[in-house]
Scaffold this motif. Structure first.
Motif, PDB file in Angstrom:
ATOM      1  N   THR A   1       0.765  -1.331  -0.021  1.00 53.23           N
ATOM      2  CA  THR A   1      -0.054   0.019  -0.054  1.00 53.23           C
ATOM      3  C   THR A   1       0.948   1.174   0.022  1.00 53.23           C
ATOM      4  OG1 THR A   1      -1.804   1.223   1.195  1.00 53.23           O
ATOM      5  CG2 THR A   1      -0.113   0.006   2.509  1.00 53.23           C
TER       6      THR A   1
ATOM      7  N   LYS B   1       1.050   2.353  -7.133  1.00 48.52           N
ATOM      8  CA  LYS B   1       0.630   1.445  -8.168  1.00 48.52           C
ATOM      9  C   LYS B   1      -0.462   2.464  -8.928  1.00 48.52           C
ATOM     10  CE  LYS B   1      -0.965  -1.697  -5.256  1.00 48.52           C
ATOM     11  NZ  LYS B   1      -0.332  -1.157  -3.972  1.00 48.52           N
ATOM     12  N   SER B   2      -1.236   2.974  -8.249  1.00 45.25           N
ATOM     13  CA  SER B   2      -2.230   3.819  -8.967  1.00 45.25           C
ATOM     14  C   SER B   2      -1.800   4.941  -9.580  1.00 45.25           C
ATOM     15  CB  SER B   2      -3.370   4.400  -8.079  1.00 45.25           C
ATOM     16  OG  SER B   2      -3.870   3.338  -7.117  1.00 45.25           O
ATOM     17  N   PHE B   3      -0.494   5.537  -9.019  1.00 41.90           N
ATOM     18  CA  PHE B   3      -0.017   6.583  -9.598  1.00 41.90           C
ATOM     19  C   PHE B   3       0.607   6.341 -11.158  1.00 41.90           C
ATOM     20  CE2 PHE B   3       3.668   9.561 -10.552  1.00 41.90           C
ATOM     21  CZ  PHE B   3       3.348  10.831  -9.974  1.00 41.90           C
TER      22      PHE B   3
ATOM     23  N   SER C   1      -5.901   5.039  -0.019  1.00 41.14           N
ATOM     24  CA  SER C   1      -5.655   3.681  -0.522  1.00 41.14           C
ATOM     25  C   SER C   1      -6.850   2.945  -1.241  1.00 41.14           C
ATOM     26  CB  SER C   1      -5.402   2.633   0.675  1.00 41.14           C
ATOM     27  OG  SER C   1      -4.907   1.494   0.571  1.00 41.14           O
ATOM     28  N   SER C   2      -6.509   2.254  -2.190  1.00 44.51           N
ATOM     29  CA  SER C   2      -7.560   1.777  -2.999  1.00 44.51           C
ATOM     30  C   SER C   2      -8.201   0.372  -2.215  1.00 44.51           C
ATOM     31  CB  SER C   2      -7.180   1.287  -4.284  1.00 44.51           C
ATOM     32  OG  SER C   2      -6.146   0.767  -4.416  1.00 44.51           O
TER      33      SER C   2
HETATM   34  N1  LIG Z   1       6.662   8.103  -8.774  1.00 44.00           N
HETATM   35  C1  LIG Z   1       6.126   8.824  -7.937  1.00 44.00           C
HETATM   36  N2  LIG Z   1       6.257  10.255  -7.950  1.00 44.00           N
HETATM   37  C2  LIG Z   1       5.692  11.164  -7.057  1.00 44.00           C
HETATM   38  N3  LIG Z   1       4.650  10.646  -6.245  1.00 44.00           N
HETATM   39  C3  LIG Z   1       4.404   9.274  -6.260  1.00 44.00           C
HETATM   40  C4  LIG Z   1       4.965   8.329  -7.173  1.00 44.00           C
HETATM   41  N4  LIG Z   1       4.494   7.185  -6.928  1.00 44.00           N
HETATM   42  C5  LIG Z   1       3.399   7.552  -6.025  1.00 44.00           C
HETATM   43  N5  LIG Z   1       3.316   8.627  -5.572  1.00 44.00           N
HETATM   44  C6  LIG Z   1       2.542   9.282  -4.515  1.00 44.00           C
HETATM   45  O1  LIG Z   1       2.431   8.325  -3.529  1.00 44.00           O
HETATM   46  C7  LIG Z   1       1.208   8.209  -3.009  1.00 44.00           C
HETATM   47  C8  LIG Z   1       0.535   6.751  -2.823  1.00 44.00           C
HETATM   48  O2  LIG Z   1       0.627   6.369  -4.439  1.00 44.00           O
HETATM   49  P1  LIG Z   1      -0.699   5.493  -4.800  1.00 44.00           P
HETATM   50  O3  LIG Z   1      -1.787   5.898  -4.222  1.00 44.00           O
HETATM   51  O4  LIG Z   1      -0.276   5.290  -6.371  1.00 44.00           O
HETATM   52  O5  LIG Z   1      -0.165   4.059  -4.286  1.00 44.00           O
HETATM   53  P2  LIG Z   1      -0.913   2.404  -4.323  1.00 44.00           P
HETATM   54  O6  LIG Z   1       0.377   1.661  -4.479  1.00 44.00           O
HETATM   55  O7  LIG Z   1      -1.728   2.558  -5.451  1.00 44.00           O
HETATM   56  O8  LIG Z   1      -1.721   2.140  -2.680  1.00 44.00           O
HETATM   57  P3  LIG Z   1      -2.709   1.328  -2.575  1.00 44.00           P
HETATM   58  O9  LIG Z   1      -2.341  -0.102  -2.754  1.00 44.00           O
HETATM   59  O10 LIG Z   1      -2.961   1.552  -1.088  1.00 44.00           O
HETATM   60  O11 LIG Z   1      -4.091   1.797  -3.236  1.00 44.00           O
HETATM   61  C9  LIG Z   1       0.155   8.963  -3.899  1.00 44.00           C
HETATM   62  O12 LIG Z   1       0.065  10.389  -2.880  1.00 44.00           O
HETATM   63  C10 LIG Z   1       0.992   9.294  -5.076  1.00 44.00           C
HETATM   64  O13 LIG Z   1       0.644  10.668  -5.798  1.00 44.00           O
END
Ligand SMILES: Nc1ncnc2c1ncn2[C@@H]1O[C@H](COP(=O)(O)OP(=O)(O)OP(=O)(O)O)[C@@H](O)[C@H]1O
Length: 229
Positions: A93, A97-99, A207-208
């Motif tokens: 988490t 991933k979503s980013f 978080s998704s």
């Molecule tokens: N490469 C990047 N550069 C800048 N900010 C980032 C980058 N990757 C992620 N972030 C930031 O980090 C935070 C967490 O990222 P994200 O929501 O994509 O995580 P996730 O892996 O999808 O989490 P979850 O599994 O909980 O949904 C967000 O605020 C996102 O904008």
């Protein structure tokens, strides 16, 4: 990219505000030429870093655009030629991933892999001659071991997992939506995204909390020759 069917690339995000406030230190370095990662244990100067090699490495200052062009483009190009392809983002988490997959609109270099794939597919469609295309999209979520249709008329309804002798595993009654351009695809993605199970975690406030699969189904038909892929 070589000819292996599975490629694994790693992306490292910058420290976020919470981590910076906690005084966390970056423990990862990368050799981008050799696609290697090095993880150094803090406060153990004598211990050599642990080393891992991937098919691609993307550090904090690299963009989704670079990642897409090097690692996703060949796979999506294959889809436009009639092959199946999957891009699967895996990580704890808050790891990004979503980013990476959904992305952000600003800066444009950080637009996500999914909208880039839409653009890529519709550009290929525009360039193709003597070919008709049917593009359809579906979006499902797996949450607490239950499957839900994020684009269905009832997004709360649980879908059954089935297996077909030729098509393999599929979710029964998953809705498929015909899309004609990038804007329609983006509308689908945003509509499904809003229906996802989202909750706060200590690691990620947005978080998704689930796994989701966005699929693009592409059918091609050579006009006059009747070949279907
Ligand atoms: N490469 C990047 N550069 C800048 N900010 C980032 C980058 N990757 C992620 N972030 C930031 O980090 C935070 C967490 O990222 P994200 O929501 O994509 O995580 P996730 O892996 O999808 O989490 P979850 O599994 O909980 O949904 C967000 O605020 C996102 O904008």
């Amino acid at each position: 990219m070589g000819s292996e069917s599975v490629k694994v690339v790693v992306r490292c995000r910058p420290l976020n505000d919470r981590e910076t406030a906690l005084g966390s230190k970056m423990v990862l370095t990368m050799d981008l030429q050799r696609c290697q990662c090095f993880i150094k244990k803090p406060m153990s100067a004598d211990e050599p870093p642990k080393q891992f090699t991937f098919d691609g490495t993307y550090f904090t200052d690299q963009t989704t655009e670079q990642m897409y062009n090097e690692s996703a483009y060949p796979l999506v190009e294959g889809v436009t030629e009639g092959y199946n392809g999957t891009i699967f983002a895996y990580g704890q988490t808050g790891s990004g991933k979503s980013f990476t997959m959904q992305g952000v609109t600003e800066p444009p270099t950080q637009r996500g892999v999914i909208p880039r794939a839409f653009e890529h597919i519709f550009e290929s469609i525009q360039c193709a001659e003597n070919t008709k295309f049917l593009v359809r999209a579906s979006y499902l979520e797996i949450y607490n071991e239950e499957i839900r249709d994020l684009l269905g008329s009832d997004t709360k309804q649980r879908l059954e997992l089935k297996e077909h002798p030729e098509r393999g595993v599929y979710a029964r009654d998953l809705s498929m939506h015909t899309v004609h351009n990038v804007a329609e695809c983006e509308t689908m993605m945003e509509r499904g995204w809003r229906n996802r199970a989202v909750a706060y975690t200590l690691m990620n406030k947005d978080s998704s909390r689930s796994h989701s699969i966005f699929s693009i189904h592409l059918e091609m038909c050579r006009t006059g020759q009747g070949i279907r892929m």
